[in-house]
Enzyme design. Structure first.
Site, short mmCIF file in Angstrom:
data_model
loop_
_atom_site.label_atom_id
_atom_site.label_comp_id
_atom_site.label_asym_id
_atom_site.label_seq_id
_atom_site.Cartn_x
_atom_site.Cartn_y
_atom_site.Cartn_z
N ASP A 12 0.76 -1.05 -0.13
CA ASP A 12 -0.49 0.29 -0.06
C ASP A 12 0.94 1.92 0.50
OD1 ASP A 12 -2.49 -1.53 -0.36
OD2 ASP A 12 -2.46 -1.06 2.04
N HIS A 37 30.54 4.25 -3.82
CA HIS A 37 28.36 4.19 -3.27
C HIS A 37 28.21 3.99 -2.04
CE1 HIS A 37 28.41 4.55 -7.42
NE2 HIS A 37 28.86 5.91 -7.11
N ASP A 40 28.33 12.80 -0.29
CA ASP A 40 28.75 13.40 -1.39
C ASP A 40 26.64 13.16 -1.96
OD1 ASP A 40 27.89 12.95 -4.38
OD2 ASP A 40 29.50 11.21 -4.33
N ASP A 98 25.29 17.10 -7.80
CA ASP A 98 26.24 16.47 -7.57
C ASP A 98 27.37 16.77 -7.25
OD1 ASP A 98 26.97 14.05 -7.27
OD2 ASP A 98 27.63 12.75 -10.00
N HIS A 107 38.02 4.78 -9.40
CA HIS A 107 36.48 5.72 -11.08
C HIS A 107 37.09 6.59 -11.52
CE1 HIS A 107 35.84 9.31 -8.70
NE2 HIS A 107 36.29 8.04 -7.51
N HIS A 117 31.15 13.09 -14.99
CA HIS A 117 30.02 12.45 -15.63
C HIS A 117 29.02 13.83 -16.47
CE1 HIS A 117 27.54 12.86 -12.80
NE2 HIS A 117 28.17 11.95 -11.31
N HIS A 161 23.13 11.07 -13.36
CA HIS A 161 23.99 10.59 -14.57
C HIS A 161 23.75 10.72 -15.41
CE1 HIS A 161 26.44 7.92 -11.68
NE2 HIS A 161 27.22 9.35 -11.44
N GLU A 179 35.23 15.34 -10.20
CA GLU A 179 35.10 14.66 -9.34
C GLU A 179 36.37 13.61 -9.27
OE1 GLU A 179 32.00 12.05 -8.84
OE2 GLU A 179 30.85 12.33 -10.53
N TYR A 202 40.93 6.81 -2.75
CA TYR A 202 40.85 6.14 -1.47
C TYR A 202 41.48 5.07 -0.98
CZ TYR A 202 37.25 8.18 -4.07
OH TYR A 202 36.55 8.59 -5.20
N ARG A 220 37.33 12.59 -2.01
CA ARG A 220 36.81 12.60 -3.56
C ARG A 220 36.22 14.23 -3.15
NH1 ARG A 220 33.13 8.70 -4.52
NH2 ARG A 220 31.27 9.25 -3.95
N GLU A 280 33.93 17.02 -5.61
CA GLU A 280 33.32 17.17 -6.96
C GLU A 280 32.87 18.15 -6.99
OE1 GLU A 280 29.77 14.36 -6.31
OE2 GLU A 280 29.82 13.89 -8.74
#
Ligand code: GLY
Ligand code: MN
Ligand code: MN
Length: 438
Positions: free
Chosen positions: A37, A241, A258, A269, A348, A352, A359, A382, A386, A404, A406
């Site tokens: 629901d 992520h 992020d 972003d 990475h 993008h 993205h 970005e 790490y 990071r 960005e």
């Protein structure tokens, strides 16, 4: 605010490109069930919304170039007093015509009866297969139905073409109005990052910082994040992520956040990394300054005529040189780049496209070559580093440093504009902001 003129221009341009032997069919997104629901908040499909600005679910836009009775048809929900009492207002068929400029509007329930007749006589259907299997089946069944009438001289389409080529190229170049919205999305998000830097204290939980982000987004009219916010402290900052956002924040941790708001259909972003206690340690600051230097070098490569990959190449070179200097990597810089040794700590890409989707759409290569940057494109820059605890060969002082940085960057006529410039970025700026909290 509906930008009617702009949607009208977009539809016209698309119809000019697909030509009068063609028909384009664009359904909006489906409503997804979260649990019994309860539905996930509805978000219109970006391609559909770009052309229509129509915000309700259960809608399909049909574009028929040169159709005398009208080129833009919207199938949508009808007004329904009882349903509206329970579930909220609907524009109805009248609203589709008056508010959203459709030339014709029909109830969505009647689509199976009406749409085959509209497809008849067209040689090509522009439709993106593969997003929704049920809808794919329906489109195929309409065509089959028309083919069944071919002996009566009815022309049935024999070509299905994806809309991506034309439509996604249009979406890649942002208009003045779109840039304004993206600037605002980035400004709201920059405010949220600032707010979190001022709020954060060791001993808090990551979700408390996420709450501050949401607060700032909503207070400024952005009802949703453009993607799930990443609030990673310490070792969690090394998970690209990470979205659990449930750990306690320790003194001495770095925080990698992020997070970006979606404002009137446009994403931002932004990533910032800062020390939980307000002061970078020596190793944290060395690594931070390196990532920042790589990001600034990458941003300098954003200008018309440069290739998509130039910012990435610049970031990789600065990061790799810096990692050698800091003793994180050993060897010759060109070799470490060529054999991709650097990906141990930077795995990475540097960015993008960004727009209605975080993205965003648009090709990165044309005819096998990296695409040239042109004014009106917006991309993220970005880079990161790490270095999780226990990494083989990594001196202990770097353990659990995840960084990071960005920004969202618009390509301008002669260079770039950093849309997210209001988010503090140098180590000094961040420390200063965090010490001067009341
Ligand atoms: N927030 C997802 C990304 O940076 O691409
Ligand atoms: Mn990004
Ligand atoms: Mn991001």
């Amino acid at each position: 605010m509906i930008n009617k003129k702009e949607c009208q221009r977009r539809r016209k341009r698309l119809m000019d490109m697909i030509g009068s032997d063609s028909i384009a069919i664009l359904p909006t997104s489906s409503v997804y069930i979260r649990n019994r629901d309860v539905e996930f908040p509805f978000r219109p499909d970006s391609d559909f919304f770009y052309l229509t600005a129509y915000p309700e679910p259960e809608a399909v836009a049909v574009l028929i170039p040169d159709r005398v009775e009208g080129e833009y048809i919207l199938f949508c929900r009808e007004s329904d007093a009882e349903m509206e009492t329970w579930h909220g207002r609907r524009a109805g068929l009248e609203g589709a015509l008056d508010l959203y400029d459709a030339d014709d509007a029909f109830p969505i329930e009647d689509m199976d009866d009406i749409l085959p007749g509209l497809i008849e006589g067209h040689e090509r259907i522009f439709y993106n297969m593969g997003n929704d299997q049920n809808f794919d089946q329906r489109v195929l069944s309409w065509v089959k139905q028309i083919r069944g009438k071919s002996r009566a001289g009815v022309v049935a389409p024999d070509e299905f073409i994806s809309l991506n080529h034309f439509l996604h190229d249009m979406r890649l170049y942002k208009s003045r109005h779109e840039i304004k919205l993206m600037r605002q999305a980035a400004k709201i998000s920059s405010g949220a990052h600032k707010r979190v830097m001022q709020y954060c204290k060791p001993g808090m939980h990551e979700f408390q910082l996420e709450a501050e982000l949401v607060h700032e987004f909503m207070q400024n009219g952005a009802r949703a994040a453009a993607y799930p916010s990443i609030v990673g402290s310490g070792e969690n900052g090394c998970i690209l992520h990470y979205t659990e956002n449930r750990d306690e924040i320790d003194d001495g941790d770095l925080l990698l956040i992020d997070a970006g708001a979606e404002y009137q259909g446009y994403a931002s972003d932004i990533t910032r990394t800062f020390p939980a206690n307000g002061k970078f340690s020596t190793a944290q600051r060395q690594a931070y300054d390196l990532v920042l230097a790589s990001q600034l070098a990458a941003i300098e490569q954003v200008k018309p005529g440069n290739h998509w990959n130039d910012p990435h190449d610049a970031a990789v070179r600065v990061l790799t040189e810096g990692m050698i200097e800091l003793g994180i990597l050993k060897g010759d810089v060109d070799e470490l780049i060529n054999d991709q040794t650097y990906t141990k700590y930077y795995m990475h890409r540097t960015g993008h496209w960004i727009g209605m989707d975080v993205h965003d759409v648009g090709d990165y290569k044309l005819d096998g070559e990296w695409r040239m940057l042109e004014a009106g494109m917006v991309l993220t820059v970005e880079p990161g580093l790490y270095m999780p605890a226990g990494t083989k060969g990594l001196p202990k002082k770097w353990w659990n440093i995840g960084i990071r940085i960005e920004d969202d960057v618009l390509v301008t006529k002669d260079g770039y504009e950093v849309l997210s410039k209001h988010a503090p970025k140098t180590a000094d700026e961040i420390e200063e902001l965090m010490t001067n909290v009341a």
